[in-house]
Motif scaffolding. Structure first.
Motif, short mmCIF file in Angstrom:
data_model
loop_
_atom_site.label_atom_id
_atom_site.label_comp_id
_atom_site.label_asym_id
_atom_site.label_seq_id
_atom_site.Cartn_x
_atom_site.Cartn_y
_atom_site.Cartn_z
N ASN A 85 0.83 -1.21 0.00
CA ASN A 85 0.00 0.00 0.00
C ASN A 85 0.87 1.26 0.00
O ASN A 85 0.41 2.35 0.32
N LYS A 86 2.13 1.10 -0.39
CA LYS A 86 3.05 2.24 -0.42
C LYS A 86 2.68 3.22 -1.53
O LYS A 86 2.19 2.83 -2.59
N THR A 87 2.92 4.49 -1.27
CA THR A 87 2.73 5.55 -2.26
C THR A 87 3.98 6.42 -2.28
O THR A 87 4.56 6.72 -1.24
N GLU A 88 4.41 6.80 -3.49
CA GLU A 88 5.53 7.72 -3.64
C GLU A 88 5.15 8.85 -4.59
O GLU A 88 4.38 8.63 -5.53
N GLU A 89 5.67 10.04 -4.31
CA GLU A 89 5.44 11.18 -5.18
C GLU A 89 6.75 11.61 -5.84
O GLU A 89 7.83 11.51 -5.26
N VAL A 144 5.19 8.87 0.76
CA VAL A 144 4.17 9.66 1.46
C VAL A 144 3.22 8.69 2.16
O VAL A 144 3.52 7.52 2.31
N ASN A 145 2.08 9.16 2.60
CA ASN A 145 1.17 8.32 3.38
C ASN A 145 0.68 7.09 2.62
O ASN A 145 0.47 7.14 1.40
N LEU A 146 0.48 6.00 3.36
CA LEU A 146 0.07 4.73 2.78
C LEU A 146 -1.40 4.75 2.35
O LEU A 146 -2.22 5.47 2.90
N MET A 147 -1.72 3.90 1.35
CA MET A 147 -3.11 3.65 1.01
C MET A 147 -3.77 2.88 2.15
O MET A 147 -3.08 2.32 3.00
N THR A 148 -5.08 2.82 2.15
CA THR A 148 -5.78 2.11 3.22
C THR A 148 -5.84 0.60 2.97
O THR A 148 -6.08 -0.16 3.89
N VAL A 149 -5.64 0.18 1.69
CA VAL A 149 -5.76 -1.24 1.33
C VAL A 149 -4.49 -1.72 0.62
O VAL A 149 -4.01 -1.05 -0.31
N SER A 157 -10.77 -7.02 -5.81
CA SER A 157 -11.25 -5.95 -4.94
C SER A 157 -12.20 -5.01 -5.66
O SER A 157 -12.03 -4.72 -6.85
N THR A 158 -13.20 -4.53 -4.94
CA THR A 158 -14.06 -3.45 -5.42
C THR A 158 -13.67 -2.13 -4.77
O THR A 158 -14.29 -1.10 -5.06
N ALA A 159 -12.66 -2.14 -3.92
CA ALA A 159 -12.30 -0.95 -3.14
C ALA A 159 -11.85 0.20 -4.02
O ALA A 159 -11.20 0.02 -5.05
N CYS A 160 -12.18 1.40 -3.58
CA CYS A 160 -11.78 2.62 -4.27
C CYS A 160 -11.31 3.62 -3.22
O CYS A 160 -11.92 3.73 -2.15
N GLU A 161 -10.23 4.33 -3.51
CA GLU A 161 -9.69 5.32 -2.58
C GLU A 161 -9.36 6.60 -3.33
O GLU A 161 -9.04 6.57 -4.53
N ASP A 162 -9.44 7.73 -2.64
CA ASP A 162 -8.96 8.97 -3.23
C ASP A 162 -7.86 9.59 -2.37
O ASP A 162 -7.77 9.35 -1.18
N TYR A 163 -7.00 10.35 -3.05
CA TYR A 163 -5.83 10.97 -2.42
C TYR A 163 -5.93 12.48 -2.61
O TYR A 163 -6.17 12.97 -3.72
N ASP A 164 -5.77 13.22 -1.51
CA ASP A 164 -5.94 14.67 -1.56
C ASP A 164 -4.62 15.44 -1.55
O ASP A 164 -4.60 16.65 -1.34
N GLY A 165 -3.52 14.72 -1.81
CA GLY A 165 -2.20 15.33 -1.76
C GLY A 165 -1.49 15.06 -0.46
O GLY A 165 -0.29 15.31 -0.33
N THR A 166 -2.24 14.53 0.53
CA THR A 166 -1.67 14.22 1.84
C THR A 166 -1.99 12.79 2.27
O THR A 166 -1.10 12.04 2.65
N SER A 167 -3.26 12.41 2.20
CA SER A 167 -3.66 11.10 2.70
C SER A 167 -4.72 10.46 1.81
O SER A 167 -5.40 11.14 1.04
#
Length: 216
Positions: free
Chosen positions: A20-24, A33-38, A66-76
């Motif tokens: 669930n790692k995220t990089e910018e 940056v902050n991890l995804m929730t899944v 997975s049917t999961a969906c997430e959005d990222y606001d620039g921070t989390s």
């Protein structure tokens, strides 16, 4: 963009596990940056927004579709409403407020869903069920190209906001390829032309839009 990018989820190196790692990317270097929730891999394979407004949908998490969906606001990252059909290796197009996902493995499907910023709605299907396509464009004018199975595909489909139409094929059929641009000016690059055979080729799509005007 080349000066502000984001990458998230995926499969870590052997022995291999979902992440669930995220990089910018800031144009020079990558920063975690902050991890995804899944934890997952194989979600929609195109830009669905920007580094301050990104959408990530579907994938394999960790062993189920997975049917999961997430959005990222620039921070989390935050969980939002799920898609209707769980899948992996789908294609995506559009933005955080107006996105498309199409195709994928559920098993292999032709289903397309549209995101309005709040919920996913099923719309007209692709002409052909497939996975691992390249994609480009927006919710109103999208395209997908390449993919498989049963064989590596060269097929290209264009979306006008309502339905999908077959248009000119890739010169080199392939799957797991990259895509960028718009439905008028897109790129298809790299990918696999057959099992174990990698491609370095890049193809450019050019389909300008014309407007009829009356000259007096």
């Amino acid at each position: 963009t080349a000066s502000a990018g984001i990458i998230s989820a995926g499969l870590l190196p052997p022995p291999g596990s979902n992440t669930n790692k995220t990089e910018e990317w800031d144009g020079t270097s990558w920063t975690e940056v902050n991890l995804m929730t899944v934890l997952r891999r194989g979600g929609s394979t195109s830009e669905l927004g920007t580094t301050t407004a990104t959408l990530y949908a579907t994938g394999e998490s960790p062993t189920a579709l997975s049917t999961a969906c997430e959005d990222y606001d620039g921070t989390s990252w935050s969980a939002v409403n799920p898609v209707n059909t769980g899948r992996e290796h789908s294609a995506g197009a559009g933005t955080l407020a107006a996105a498309l996902i199409m195709g994928g493995q559920t098993p292999v499907t032709d289903k397309t869903e549209k995101w309005n910023g709040t919920t996913w709605t099923e719309v007209n299907d692709l002409n052909e069920a497939k996975i691992d396509m390249g994609s480009a464009g927006t919710q109103a004018t999208a395209m997908v190209f390449g993919g498989n199975p049963p064989a590596t595909l060269a097929n290209t489909e264009s979306y006008d906001g309502t339905s999908w139409s077959q248009v000119a094929d890739l010169a080199n059929g392939r799957n797991d390829l990259g895509g960028a641009g718009t439905s008028d000016a897109a790129l298809a690059y790299t990918g696999m032309t057959s099992p174990g055979a990698m491609s370095t080729s890049t193809e450019e799509w050019n389909d300008p839009s014309y407007t009829i005007k009356t000259v007096t």
